[in-house]
Design an enzyme around this catalytic site. Sequence first.
Site, mmCIF file in Angstrom:
data_model
loop_
_atom_site.group_PDB
_atom_site.id
_atom_site.type_symbol
_atom_site.label_atom_id
_atom_site.label_comp_id
_atom_site.label_asym_id
_atom_site.label_seq_id
_atom_site.Cartn_x
_atom_site.Cartn_y
_atom_site.Cartn_z
ATOM 1 C CG ASP A 78 -3.569 0.732 1.674
ATOM 2 O OD1 ASP A 78 -2.841 0.166 2.497
ATOM 3 O OD2 ASP A 78 -3.634 1.975 1.556
ATOM 4 C CD GLU B 103 -3.913 0.676 9.302
ATOM 5 O OE1 GLU B 103 -4.451 1.770 9.583
ATOM 6 O OE2 GLU B 103 -2.812 0.586 8.724
#
Length: 523
Positions: A27, A256
């Site tokens: 991430d 997302e």
Amino acid sequence: MVNDTVHGATLRQVFNPYLPTNVYIPDGEPHVFGDRLYIFGSHDQEDGSTYCMLPYEAWSAPVDDLTDWRCDGEIYRAEQDPTCAEHDRYLYAPDVVQGNDGRYYLYYAMAGGDRFTGPIHVAVCDEPAGRYEYYGEVHNPDGTTFERDITFDPGVINDDGVIRLYYGWSLGVDPGTLPPDVDVSMMLSTKRLRQLEMQMFGKTADQLDASPYDIMGANTVRLADDMLTVASDPKRIVPGMLAAASTGFENHAFFEASSIRKIDDIYYFIYSSQANHELCYATSRYPDHGFVYRGVIVSNGDVGYQGRTSADRLACTGNNHGSIIEVNGQWYVFYHRQTHKSLYSRQGCAEPISIAEDGSIAQVEMSSCGLNGGPLCAVGEYPATICCNLTNGHMPHLTDNPVAEPMPHVGNDDTARFIGEICDGTVIAYKWFKFDGPTTLTLRLRGSASGALTVYAEPPDSGAFVVADGDVVDDNPKLLGKLSVEPSNNWTHSRLYFELAGIWTLTFHYSGNGLLDIAGLAF
């Protein structure tokens, strides 16, 4: 990173994954602060049992030497958040922005168990990679918690003094895995959708009814100078899968991983699409509306690159999250890959990208050299786990249930980190190595396998690699030779001699019985 002495000089290189092979920072949000490139991400455990099990840890490198990564240490723990509860004890994907007061603000959401409910929280520090302290939660002007839509995966930008927060979540289904006549917008009834949103996100019926649109999608709000107070109504900027029809985002709707960049006067919204394995981008001249889908930047299975389908992915795929950054005039995309046959031990990778005059970004393929600025030298030792392609011809898209049956993967035990469970038909590729004549290749092997590894040198894909120093290679693959593989419980060495010059993809094809592990290769 690998250091070797070549002709009396120290050779410094970096490869994918760009952090040490025992570090799992997915991430990744890259930011340049001062003269260093920082990576802020969540923190997986090696062979972990769920997402984001460890505290936030920052890594950075000087902008003029991306081979020199250092760990800046632990910067924040979930226990520092006074709202930390047993069901949401893990720190998910964060972002960091410098406020107008010069301090650095860490935005994050916590999750755990079978749901994530928000809100978005903030910690603050006087330096980018110092020890952050809890600051508060994003809230409405009246002080109540801001919880419009799904407050998850924050991305933040200081837009010439205006602080903008981007966030959201949606459902995801790779359209390449569905029959052609399936309409994903009809997959859930309205009643079932409401039940799902209430269960997963802790929403009440009144909250769902108060939203002018379905709560799943990408949104943005403006924040006040205190970095906490919402100063505008949320605006939907990219639709989720169930609302993507006739929007231009069909098959690449928002899932997302909100991330925002401003390049000249254009806003780039980078996100993980409904396909789950790809990072896409949309652009607009405005920060809060007008975004148009532009394309895929990278897939962690090379799906879509030169027309590759999901069925022919070149590695197991899974969720993806990252962003783009410019360092010394070169743009890069940061993303992550899956290891250990699960979604719970993800490693950061990066690739150079080009932004065309029209603002477009062509999809790039995964490589082993990443931030290196050129091919890796066929000199010295390398971990086998820097392979960029690893496939048995039918690799899966991973779910929350780790794969139980044998499958080639990056793994570890007490003795090494290695490519494990290599079976008949497995292909392993490294892009790219530069060779300079006579070469002895040594592999470190073990396992129950009995067969052969056939070694090829294949030319880079057309247009995929620019050779800065004028080296050229033939257009045809070269058979370098075969290595005999015999069963062994201990690590053994197998060697192959060949002559090769130029820049090549190094590819291994295994054929035989049993399962093989490879820990390293040396030239």
